[in-house]
Design an enzyme around this catalytic site. Structure first.
Site: not given
Length: 403
Positions: A162, A294, A305, A326, A331, A390
């Protein structure tokens, strides 16, 4: 060290097939997430996504090109056409040798993988098309852009889940800032909204069945999207000499690794990337007015975050605006940071902060100004764009108004 500016932008995503339409959707707080229109949808537990609708590749490419272009490449080429067209650059001469392409994608030609697995395993055929490998490879989009526009400088693809787009744009920024290149075409693309792509994500049990609600206490997971965004990063002096329109200045970039868990994010890793981008840009925390988060809509990401932002910004965190688009376009995995950079440019140029839509109830562990549901007019001069992937890979970009 050279100054680096953005002189062109292009996109296609669930909200619109161009930048103008995407920014209008951001201002309106419009949701592009809805029921998927794909084969075997009834076999999926997750049946929603930020899908690009009204997409007809025959309107943009001929039959020979479509044989070579997976959907993620098609999206990238369309976005690149808009970005390069806006920049006004022509690469037929020496500039082509001083310009390259760095793109991000997490998985490349997933639709091609999916279609050909069906051909072999479901239909029992023993042969596939001879162009399957060049169609599905992660670097296909970057290579086709280089060939389409005569870009003979450094060209490659970054695949860091991502954070792929932010890593790619960070590398492009470094290349122009160092003087290695005068311009770079950069951004990211993803198209995983096919049966196999969604089924794989279902296995992680992080997906929402109804909506993406970042930072809301009622959130229940992320929603996949698809699309691309591409930008032209250019040396400031080169852009100024030719009278180019400057959309924003790229002033900092940082990347860190959590070195912890393959899927669980780290507050410390995210905070180090945010702080590193500020240092690289020569900015103080109080200089930042907006952060494009994010913000995936999962409990682990959102709380981590917010904690990282609070850690870096201290008392100024209460005066920061932070939102996740998003909630509108889904996403885009490897392409997400590129589309989200458009919200950062809009904040700087137009003084409009894109909202976090779908917000229902405050989460005490996300106690920041998340610009809930409605866009906001606000003057900001510097912004950040976060991406946390990830694998514990973090990438943060800093932009400011051009001077």
């Amino acid at each position: 060290m050279k100054r680096v500016v953005i002189t062109g932008a292009g996109t296609i995503n669930a909200l619109a097939h161009d930048v103008k339409g995407t920014l209008a959707a951001f201002r309106e707080g419009r949701c592009g997430i809805g029921p998927l229109e794909i084969r075997d949808r009834d076999r999926l537990s997750i049946q929603i996504g930020g899908q690009v609708h009204n997409w007809n590749p025959d309107s943009h490419f001929n039959r020979q090109q479509i044989v070579l272009y997976d959907k993620f490449t098609q999206f990238t080429l369309l976005a690149a056409k808009e970005a390069i067209g806006q920049s006004g650059l022509n690469f037929d001469g020496h500039l082509g040798y001083d310009t390259g392409v760095v793109l991000g994608t997490a998985a490349g030609g997933v639709n091609t993988w999916d279609e050909n697995y069906r051909t072999v395993y479901e239909e029992g055929k023993n042969r596939v098309h001879p162009f399957v490998v060049p169609k599905l490879m992660n670097n296909a989009a970057a290579s086709h852009i280089s060939m389409e526009y005569n870009l003979k400088g450094p060209s490659f693809t970054v695949s860091t889940a991502c954070a792929s787009s932010n890593h790619a744009m960070g590398q492009a920024f470094h290349m122009v800032r160092s003087g290695m290149c005068r311009a770079m075409v950069t951004g990211g693309s993803e198209s995983m909204l096919c049966f196999g792509g969604i089924k794989a994500w279902e296995g992680l049990r992080v997906m929402s069945k109804d909506a993406c609600r970042p930072f809301s206490l009622t959130r229940n997971g992320m929603v996949q999207g698809e699309g691309a965004a591409v930008f032209v990063f250019e040396e400031y002096e080169h852009a100024a000499r030719r009278g180019a329109e400057i959309l924003a200045e790229v002033v900092g970039f940082a990347m860190t690794s959590d070195a912890g868990d393959i899927v669980m994010p780290s507050q410390q890793g995210a905070a180090r990337a945010i702080a590193g981008a500020l240092r690289d840009a020569g900015l103080n925390p109080e200089d930042i007015g907006y952060i494009n988060a994010h913000g995936t809509g999962t409990a682990a990401n959102d709380r981590t975050e917010c904690a990282a932002v609070a850690d870096v910004f201290g008392h100024h965190a209460d005066r920061l605006m932070i939102s996740s688009t998003k909630s509108m376009h889904g996403h885009l995995i490897g392409g997400t940071g590129a589309v989200e950079l458009l919200a950062c440019i809009m904040a700087l140029r137009d003084g409009v902060i894109a909202p976090t839509i779908g917000y229902e109830e405050p989460d005490p562990e996300c106690a920041l100004d998340v610009v809930p549901n409605v866009a906001r007019e606000a003057r900001v001069t510097a912004v950040l764009s976060n991406a946390f992937a990830f694998g514990g890979l973090n990438a943060v970009i800093a932009l400011r108004q051009p001077r």
